[in-house]
Motif scaffolding. Structure first.
Motif, PDB file in Angstrom:
ATOM      1  N   PHE A  25       0.862  -1.193   0.000  1.00 50.69           N
ATOM      2  CA  PHE A  25       0.000   0.000   0.000  1.00 50.69           C
ATOM      3  C   PHE A  25       0.891   1.233   0.000  1.00 50.69           C
ATOM      4  O   PHE A  25       1.995   1.214   0.515  1.00 50.69           O
ATOM      5  CB  PHE A  25      -0.953   0.010   1.195  1.00 50.69           C
ATOM      6  N   ASP A  26       0.378   2.304  -0.614  1.00 51.42           N
ATOM      7  CA  ASP A  26       1.169   3.509  -0.781  1.00 51.42           C
ATOM      8  C   ASP A  26       0.395   4.683  -0.178  1.00 51.42           C
ATOM      9  O   ASP A  26      -0.705   4.994  -0.640  1.00 51.42           O
ATOM     10  CB  ASP A  26       1.420   3.736  -2.282  1.00 51.42           C
ATOM     11  N   PRO A  27       0.937   5.340   0.836  1.00 56.23           N
ATOM     12  CA  PRO A  27       0.219   6.466   1.445  1.00 56.23           C
ATOM     13  C   PRO A  27      -0.165   7.535   0.426  1.00 56.23           C
ATOM     14  O   PRO A  27      -1.174   8.235   0.618  1.00 56.23           O
ATOM     15  CB  PRO A  27       1.224   7.008   2.469  1.00 56.23           C
ATOM     16  N   SER A  28       0.595   7.649  -0.669  1.00 60.82           N
ATOM     17  CA  SER A  28       0.251   8.640  -1.697  1.00 60.82           C
ATOM     18  C   SER A  28      -1.036   8.261  -2.422  1.00 60.82           C
ATOM     19  O   SER A  28      -1.710   9.118  -2.983  1.00 60.82           O
ATOM     20  CB  SER A  28       1.386   8.776  -2.719  1.00 60.82           C
ATOM     21  N   LEU A  29      -1.369   6.951  -2.425  1.00 61.96           N
ATOM     22  CA  LEU A  29      -2.628   6.502  -3.038  1.00 61.96           C
ATOM     23  C   LEU A  29      -3.740   6.452  -2.005  1.00 61.96           C
ATOM     24  O   LEU A  29      -4.883   6.820  -2.272  1.00 61.96           O
ATOM     25  CB  LEU A  29      -2.438   5.128  -3.692  1.00 61.96           C
ATOM     26  N   ILE A  30      -3.412   5.998  -0.798  1.00 59.61           N
ATOM     27  CA  ILE A  30      -4.408   5.913   0.279  1.00 59.61           C
ATOM     28  C   ILE A  30      -5.077   7.264   0.496  1.00 59.61           C
ATOM     29  O   ILE A  30      -6.265   7.355   0.775  1.00 59.61           O
ATOM     30  CB  ILE A  30      -3.722   5.414   1.576  1.00 59.61           C
ATOM     31  N   VAL A  31      -4.287   8.342   0.340  1.00 55.53           N
ATOM     32  CA  VAL A  31      -4.795   9.670   0.677  1.00 55.53           C
ATOM     33  C   VAL A  31      -6.002  10.074  -0.177  1.00 55.53           C
ATOM     34  O   VAL A  31      -6.803  10.925   0.223  1.00 55.53           O
ATOM     35  CB  VAL A  31      -3.640  10.710   0.582  1.00 55.53           C
ATOM     36  N   ARG A  32      -6.152   9.451  -1.365  1.00 53.87           N
ATOM     37  CA  ARG A  32      -7.331   9.782  -2.205  1.00 53.87           C
ATOM     38  C   ARG A  32      -8.153   8.530  -2.539  1.00 53.87           C
ATOM     39  O   ARG A  32      -8.900   8.507  -3.504  1.00 53.87           O
ATOM     40  CB  ARG A  32      -6.884  10.466  -3.503  1.00 53.87           C
ATOM     41  N   ASP A  33      -7.999   7.487  -1.728  1.00 57.89           N
ATOM     42  CA  ASP A  33      -8.660   6.205  -2.021  1.00 57.89           C
ATOM     43  C   ASP A  33      -9.940   6.057  -1.196  1.00 57.89           C
ATOM     44  O   ASP A  33      -9.880   5.883   0.018  1.00 57.89           O
ATOM     45  CB  ASP A  33      -7.670   5.067  -1.719  1.00 57.89           C
ATOM     46  N   PHE A  34     -11.101   6.151  -1.862  1.00 57.07           N
ATOM     47  CA  PHE A  34     -12.390   5.977  -1.190  1.00 57.07           C
ATOM     48  C   PHE A  34     -13.055   4.719  -1.744  1.00 57.07           C
ATOM     49  O   PHE A  34     -13.142   4.543  -2.955  1.00 57.07           O
ATOM     50  CB  PHE A  34     -13.299   7.186  -1.431  1.00 57.07           C
ATOM     51  N   ASP A  35     -13.495   3.852  -0.854  1.00 56.78           N
ATOM     52  CA  ASP A  35     -14.106   2.587  -1.273  1.00 56.78           C
ATOM     53  C   ASP A  35     -15.623   2.685  -1.088  1.00 56.78           C
ATOM     54  O   ASP A  35     -16.113   2.664   0.037  1.00 56.78           O
ATOM     55  CB  ASP A  35     -13.513   1.441  -0.447  1.00 56.78           C
ATOM     56  N   TRP A  36     -16.350   2.833  -2.202  1.00 59.47           N
ATOM     57  CA  TRP A  36     -17.804   3.007  -2.150  1.00 59.47           C
ATOM     58  C   TRP A  36     -18.539   1.663  -2.073  1.00 59.47           C
ATOM     59  O   TRP A  36     -19.767   1.627  -1.985  1.00 59.47           O
ATOM     60  CB  TRP A  36     -18.290   3.772  -3.390  1.00 59.47           C
ATOM     61  N   GLY A  37     -17.824   0.548  -2.163  1.00 60.07           N
ATOM     62  CA  GLY A  37     -18.453  -0.767  -2.068  1.00 60.07           C
ATOM     63  C   GLY A  37     -19.151  -1.181  -3.358  1.00 60.07           C
ATOM     64  O   GLY A  37     -19.194  -0.440  -4.331  1.00 60.07           O
ATOM     65  N   ARG A  38     -19.696  -2.432  -3.336  1.00 59.54           N
ATOM     66  CA  ARG A  38     -20.500  -2.916  -4.470  1.00 59.54           C
ATOM     67  C   ARG A  38     -21.941  -2.482  -4.199  1.00 59.54           C
ATOM     68  O   ARG A  38     -22.487  -2.756  -3.125  1.00 59.54           O
ATOM     69  CB  ARG A  38     -20.429  -4.445  -4.557  1.00 59.54           C
ATOM     70  N   THR A  39     -22.524  -1.783  -5.154  1.00 61.88           N
ATOM     71  CA  THR A  39     -23.857  -1.234  -4.886  1.00 61.88           C
ATOM     72  C   THR A  39     -24.937  -1.988  -5.662  1.00 61.88           C
ATOM     73  O   THR A  39     -24.703  -2.504  -6.758  1.00 61.88           O
ATOM     74  CB  THR A  39     -23.933   0.261  -5.279  1.00 61.88           C
ATOM     75  N   SER A  40     -26.101  -2.037  -5.044  1.00 61.33           N
ATOM     76  CA  SER A  40     -27.295  -2.579  -5.717  1.00 61.33           C
ATOM     77  C   SER A  40     -28.502  -1.887  -5.095  1.00 61.33           C
ATOM     78  O   SER A  40     -28.375  -1.205  -4.067  1.00 61.33           O
ATOM     79  CB  SER A  40     -27.363  -4.095  -5.523  1.00 61.33           C
ATOM     80  N   LYS A  41     -29.652  -2.036  -5.749  1.00 56.06           N
ATOM     81  CA  LYS A  41     -30.861  -1.368  -5.245  1.00 56.06           C
ATOM     82  C   LYS A  41     -31.707  -2.349  -4.441  1.00 56.06           C
ATOM     83  O   LYS A  41     -31.913  -3.488  -4.861  1.00 56.06           O
ATOM     84  CB  LYS A  41     -31.690  -0.828  -6.424  1.00 56.06           C
TER      85      LYS A  41
END
Lengths: 352, 400
Positions: free
Chosen positions: A71-87
């Motif tokens: 893992f790279d802190p330079s990537l973590i800083v803008r890494d948002f995990d929205w998950g798998r979505t469904s309705k």
């Protein structure tokens, strides 16, 4: 009181090593004048010189091998995990994530390795992001050699709280190695929260790396911005209940060596969480600028316009600001001890 | 049962050597095979590596803190980061990794301030912390001609001059009765007993600091045995040669004086080491009081050197030589102590000194025997106690 623990342990260690330290300094005689000549291996590389002349930093200008860490802190800083979505049938959004706990040795300062406990192989764990009112389903699998839980901050039923002894009737509570459990609840309230392991002993389970950010966006989204994740953490490498290395997103001085690049006059939003163990208070200070502060992010009206805020363990908040001038701007804990032990970095502002 | 042993078979020299070397060769072979097979049957040690790095010495130069470290432990140690007073500091070192008994010098760039205290943590690759402490930061003197000159002057003040002054009691001794001489020799033995206790305690204290890899406090005792045996061998060699040359016991007094001078010289070497090391660490005020204290303390040592030659007529040159032998090592000690201090070396030297002095006591003891052949009688016991008491009292004047 806790702040003094480290020093006390260190000095008692020194005492227990016989008169090693005292004797060495008391009897510490003159080194020969030619000491420097005796050291052909002395390095004088520019990185080391820069690290020395400019500001605090690790010795020899060394950097951590992010590829080996995975893992790279330079990537973590803008890494948002929205998950798998469904309705869902009622029209709401269902978000699903897999969280896997595992034991992993990571490098937290150049050449210094630490036996961490991780969510999804990284410290901090993934930044889970959702919208107020979403249905959340987090499948937790324990691949570690130790029992763990996932405890979310937020509003949810007792059996979904990720605490040993609660929810055991439905397979929850303490999750043993090789076991798994799915936490399911509604997202809320909107704001900036966190999740972490709640197995005992708590301090160890958190300090070893089992934590991450949990963001619940308001239904009416915040203004578009360059959004940044900053988890203030630290590591007790010698198990004396005091930290040796402090950082934001795990690797000390990472953003000093690789500044976070932002655009001039663009809105920057920082999600800031303090998961520090062993020290009671952490802080964030920005150079040459001010920011609006939204404690816990639960209000859309800022509580303060400042350049320094403090957070106790588990406290968090959202910062909003723009940079009117180009150039490099330092940010660090204003507890200078933490700053010089790794919690220090740069923003680099570039023209649009 | 036939108790009579069979006579040893006749064997040639080469054969004897072979018989002695066969077990050694077998042992070496087994070691090589064992290592080559990777220690069969034995699992790797459980648990994390043992990191036992010891800070032997800390030297302070402008903007630099220099630590001499040695790996006392079984496993290799890598110092990867250095923390000074809660902040990472830049540093350079010669080696990436230190194997058992390897030593290294770690140069830390740090703008230290005179008179302040520093806490240093050497952070290893496993996250372990090796602590070191500087109670009061003082610049370590550079070893130059001026510095060596100062140490020589100091050694002369506290070693050579007082001993030579003490020897000026010789004319008085010449005019004294044998019974008085016996008491004075008892007094000398008392002085030497105090010096043994002093040297052993100091040696044990120094041996307890820094690296223990070379034996620690055992070095003091081993040194004492070596010192005793070496002086005893030198003494018996000199005695057999002296008897061959002069055929009499006439040279006995001078011979004893020489032994006393050697013993006291070894003691003053240790004293010089302590003074030099304390000065280098900035822990010693070179005040008049220190010099006066040592002068009074060491003057009695001069008396000890001349007591055995009260009935001889040694030349002035011989006397000066004895004085230098007894007092001069203080200069050498100060040089070593201030420039190349090594706890293990100093502890062994102090042990050697103590052993040598013990041998001198054994040599002197017969001379306190009175006409009735007694060792301990009121006057001799009084002399012994007097010697111990005088050195005890004068040692209170000096503190290094």
């Amino acid at each position: 009181v806790v702040a003094f623990t480290r020093r006390r342990v260190l000095s008692s260690l020194a005492a227990s090593l016989g008169a090693v330290a005292a004797g060495a300094s008391q009897l510490g005689a003159a080194g020969t004048a030619t000491a420097a000549d005796e050291m052909p291996g002395m390095d004088h590389d520019p990185a080391a010189a820069a690290a020395h002349s400019g500001h605090a930093g690790f010795a020899r200008g060394g950097i951590v091998d992010s590829a080996a860490n995975g893992f790279d802190p330079s990537l973590i800083v803008r890494d948002f995990d929205w998950g798998r979505t469904s309705k869902l049938a009622d029209g709401r959004t269902l978000r699903e994530w897999n969280l896997v706990a595992s034991d992993k040795e990571i490098e937290i300062a150049p050449g210094v390795r630490y036996a961490a406990w991780t969510f999804n192989g990284r410290v901090p764990g993934p930044t889970l992001r959702c919208v107020d009112g979403d249905r959340l389903r987090i499948r937790f699998s324990n691949g570690s050699a130790h029992p763990h839980t996932v405890h979310f901050h937020g509003i949810h039923p007792s059996e979904m709280d990720g605490v040993p002894g609660l929810g055991e009737n439905i397979g929850g509570g303490l999750i043993q190695p090789g076991q798994s459990f799915t936490y399911e609840f509604d997202a809320g309230p909107f704001g900036l929260h966190l999740y972490h392991c709640h197995a005992s002993p708590l301090a160890a389970h958190i300090a070893k790396g089992l934590y991450g950010m949990f963001i619940v966006d308001p239904k009416e989204p915040r203004a578009p911005a360059d959004e940044l994740v900053m988890v203030m953490n630290a590591f007790d490498t010698n198990f004396d209940f005091g930290n040796e290395i402090y950082a934001v997103n795990t690797v000390g001085f990472h953003y000093l060596n690789s500044p976070i690049k932002v655009k001039r006059d663009a809105l920057v939003r920082i999600y800031l969480v303090n998961v520090l163990e062993y020290d009671p208070i952490n802080s964030f200070h920005l150079h040459a600028n001010f920011f609006h502060y939204f404690p816990t992010g639960t209000s859309l009206v800022p509580a303060e316009y400042t350049d320094t805020i403090s957070q106790v363990q588990g406290q968090r908040g959202i910062l909003e600001l723009t940079f009117p001038y180009p150039g490099k701007y330092m940010f660090h804990a204003h507890k200078t001890e933490f700053a010089e032990l790794g919690w220090m970095g740069f923003f680099e502002v570039e023209d649009q | 049962v036939n108790a009579e042993a069979a006579p040893p078979p006749q064997t040639s020299g080469a054969r004897l050597w072979l018989l002695g070397l066969i077990p050694l060769a077998l042992m070496a072979g087994i070691v090589v095979i064992f290592a080559a097979l990777g220690a069969p049957g034995l699992a790797e040690r459980r648990g994390p590596p043992v990191e036992n790095l010891v800070v032997d010495k800390i030297a302070l130069h402008p903007g630099v803190i220099q630590l001499t470290v040695r790996n006392d432990g079984p496993d290799a140690v890598s110092v990867r980061q250095v923390i000074v007073n809660d902040g990472f500091a830049n540093f350079t070192s010669k080696y990436e990794q230190l194997t058992r008994l390897a030593a290294d010098t770690i140069r830390v760039d740090y703008p230290w301030i005179e008179g302040e205290a520093y806490e240093i943590s050497l952070l290893t690759s496993t996250g372990g912390v090796i602590p070191a402490e500087i109670p009061v930061a003082v610049e370590t003197p550079e070893a130059g001609p001026g510095f060596y000159g100062l140490m020589a002057l100091l050694g002369t003040y506290v070693g050579v001059i007082p001993v030579l002054l003490g020897m000026l009691w010789l004319p008085l001794l010449r005019r004294s009765k044998p019974s008085v001489i016996r008491v004075l020799i008892a007094f000398t033995i008392g002085l030497l007993v105090f010096l043994i206790v002093d040297a052993l305690l100091e040696g044990i204290e120094i041996a307890g600091q820094g690296s223990q890899a070379f034996g620690g406090q055992a070095l003091v005792y081993l040194g004492a045995i070596v010192g005793y045996l070496v002086l005893a061998t030198v003494d018996s060699t000199m005695r057999s040669r002296g008897q061959a040359a002069s055929g009499g016991a006439k040279a006995g007094g001078l011979h004893l004086a020489l032994l006393v001078a050697v013993g006291i010289g070894l003691h003053n070497l240790g004293e010089g080491l302590a003074i030099g090391a304390a000065y280098a660490a900035g822990a010693l005020a070179l005040g008049a009081l220190l010099v006066i204290g040592f002068a009074i303390h060491n003057t009695t040592e001069g008396l000890a050197v001349v007591a055995p030659v009260a009935k001889n007529r040694p030349s002035l040159k011989t006397l000066a030589g004895l004085g230098l032998l007894a007092g001069g090592p203080a200069i050498v000690g100060a040089w070593i102590g201030a420039s190349a201090f090594n706890g293990s070396l100093v502890a062994s030297l102090l042990g050697v000194g103590a052993g040598a002095i013990a041998q001198v006591i054994v040599q002197l003891a017969p001379f306190i025997r009175n006409e009735a052949g007694q060792f301990l009688y009121p006057k001799s016991a009084g002399g012994l106690l007097g010697g111990i008491g005088v050195l005890y009292a004068t040692s209170l004047l000096v503190s290094v």
